[in-house]
Design a protein around this motif. Structure first.
Motif, PDB file in Angstrom:
ATOM      1  N   GLU A   2       4.857  49.845  48.944  1.00  0.00           N
ATOM      2  CA  GLU A   2       3.873  50.861  49.427  1.00  0.00           C
ATOM      3  C   GLU A   2       3.931  50.862  50.776  1.00  0.00           C
ATOM      4  O   GLU A   2       4.003  50.003  51.698  1.00  0.00           O
ATOM      5  CB  GLU A   2       2.368  50.381  48.872  1.00  0.00           C
ATOM      6  N   SER A 146      -2.844  39.412  37.850  1.00  0.00           N
ATOM      7  CA  SER A 146      -3.121  38.859  39.118  1.00  0.00           C
ATOM      8  C   SER A 146      -3.749  39.819  39.912  1.00  0.00           C
ATOM      9  O   SER A 146      -3.931  40.889  39.830  1.00  0.00           O
ATOM     10  CB  SER A 146      -1.745  38.500  39.482  1.00  0.00           C
ATOM     11  N   LYS A 148      -3.670  40.270  44.242  1.00  0.00           N
ATOM     12  CA  LYS A 148      -2.819  40.195  45.380  1.00  0.00           C
ATOM     13  C   LYS A 148      -3.489  40.711  46.975  1.00  0.00           C
ATOM     14  O   LYS A 148      -4.398  41.719  46.684  1.00  0.00           O
ATOM     15  CB  LYS A 148      -1.383  40.918  45.428  1.00  0.00           C
ATOM     16  N   THR A 159      -6.569  43.690  45.544  1.00  0.00           N
ATOM     17  CA  THR A 159      -6.300  44.633  44.587  1.00  0.00           C
ATOM     18  C   THR A 159      -5.687  43.812  43.418  1.00  0.00           C
ATOM     19  O   THR A 159      -4.990  42.954  43.373  1.00  0.00           O
ATOM     20  CB  THR A 159      -5.543  45.814  44.823  1.00  0.00           C
ATOM     21  N   SER A 160      -6.094  44.295  42.305  1.00  0.00           N
ATOM     22  CA  SER A 160      -5.714  43.754  40.897  1.00  0.00           C
ATOM     23  C   SER A 160      -4.416  44.430  40.584  1.00  0.00           C
ATOM     24  O   SER A 160      -3.726  45.248  40.894  1.00  0.00           O
ATOM     25  CB  SER A 160      -6.782  43.927  39.868  1.00  0.00           C
ATOM     26  N   SER A 161      -3.621  43.526  39.880  1.00  0.00           N
ATOM     27  CA  SER A 161      -2.342  43.800  39.445  1.00  0.00           C
ATOM     28  C   SER A 161      -1.885  43.681  38.123  1.00  0.00           C
ATOM     29  O   SER A 161      -2.240  42.180  37.678  1.00  0.00           O
ATOM     30  CB  SER A 161      -1.144  43.099  40.209  1.00  0.00           C
ATOM     31  N   ASN A 163       0.709  43.117  35.183  1.00  0.00           N
ATOM     32  CA  ASN A 163       2.161  42.593  35.130  1.00  0.00           C
ATOM     33  C   ASN A 163       2.868  42.932  33.712  1.00  0.00           C
ATOM     34  O   ASN A 163       3.881  42.437  33.147  1.00  0.00           O
ATOM     35  CB  ASN A 163       2.336  41.205  35.414  1.00  0.00           C
ATOM     36  N   ASN A 236       0.783  53.717  35.509  1.00  0.00           N
ATOM     37  CA  ASN A 236       0.957  53.897  36.754  1.00  0.00           C
ATOM     38  C   ASN A 236       0.622  55.061  37.002  1.00  0.00           C
ATOM     39  O   ASN A 236       1.340  56.271  36.793  1.00  0.00           O
ATOM     40  CB  ASN A 236       2.646  53.733  36.928  1.00  0.00           C
TER      41      ASN A 236
END
Length: 301
Positions: A2, A146, A148, A159-161, A163, A236
């Motif tokens: 980003e 996860s 990060k 922020t959440s991610s 996967n 996304n």
């Protein structure tokens, strides 16, 4: 990776929706507090009272955690991960409590039929098991979910991610939606039967039956929207769309569920319903007609 502009934009949307969530939930709580005192704290408690307190204060807690989690207040990555798990498991617990309320309402609408109660609970238990299993699979494994920490010269936030793709979440939502459809169909069937019986004796439909069925439909639409948005969050999508979807998920269920309970209690008092002193009055009062209906029925006899 980003760009700094994307990070600043994401943080702006996060903080804006966080303030909106905290404001909406706080305003709703203050707005309903006088009725809560009147119908909960100053009266004998019943099953519906405990359910109301559970959805009110669990919802209030989850909404405020959602509002402050992320960027509005800085939290270390490990703390943010624990809170993210708490939110996801809390959403599932809240859904189960809201479904129990609907089951209680249908139990009352069916004249406390134990057969209907056992059927509804028998179908609901696998839904609870599925919800627990999917929370373990989707959110309690670092390989799937996860958190990060993002550090920029302007700010530091988490922020959440996700996967993995949205398909497991979509598949998990299908049985839940089918169960909600079943509840709505059952509520409408009871309403149609009620309207037919009232028409035969030339009486107006009972206002509590109409209200409870209407609330079932409202909750179904709300839950359908919620499940769609939860699945969308795995994809996304643009930051603005994700933030607005998250704001709906973090506010609407926590406002609607307790408000529906309060409104039935409020109507119950306004209509001076018969058997108002019963422990389960908020559901069962309509089983005896109000005085004006009893007079009308006697006049037709």
């Amino acid at each position: 990776m980003e760009s700094d502009q994307d990070v600043v934009s994401a943080l702006f949307w996060n903080n804006t929706t966080s303030v909106a969530i905290a404001t909406l939930i706080s305003y709703e709580y203050i707005l309903q507090f006088d009725k809560e005192v009147k119908f909960v704290w100053e009266r004998q408690w019943s099953l519906m009272t405990y359910l109301y307190l559970a959805v009110r204060y669990l919802g209030l807690f989850l909404a405020l955690v959602c509002a402050f989690w992320g960027g509005l207040l800085y939290m270390p990555e490990r703390v943010s991960y624990v809170l993210a798990l708490l939110m996801e498991w809390g959403f599932s617990a809240y859904f189960c409590l809201a479904e129990v309320i609907l089951i209680c309402r249908l139990y009352a609408l069916s004249n406390q039929s134990r057969v209907i109660l056992y059927v509804l609970l028998g179908l609901f238990i696998p839904i609870v098991a599925l919800s627990i299993g999917m929370d373990v699979f989707l959110y309690s494994r670092p390989a799937a979910f996860s958190v990060k920490e993002i550090i920029t010269p302007q700010a530091k936030y988490c922020t959440s991610s996700f996967n993995m793709g949205p398909m497991p979440a979509i598949y998990a939502s299908i049985p839940i939606l089918i169960y909600d459809i079943f509840l709505v169909v059952l509520a409408v069937t009871i309403l149609v039967k009620h309207l037919k019986e009232r028409r035969e004796i030339r009486m107006r439909p009972n206002i509590y039956v109409l209200m409870i069925v209407r609330y079932h439909i409202i909750y179904f639409v709300l839950n359908l929207t919620n499940q769609i948005l939860l699945a969308v969050l795995w994809a996304n999508i643009p930051t603005a769309a994700m933030s607005l979807s998250q704001m709906f998920i973090d506010t609407a269920p926590f406002i609607i569920a307790p408000r529906l309970i309060i409104s039935i209690w409020d109507m119950h008092v306004d209509e001076e319903c018969v058997r108002i002193s019963t422990a389960f009055a908020d559901c069962v009062c309509w089983t005896s007609p109000p005085p004006f209906e009893q007079h009308e029925m006697d006049s037709h006899a």
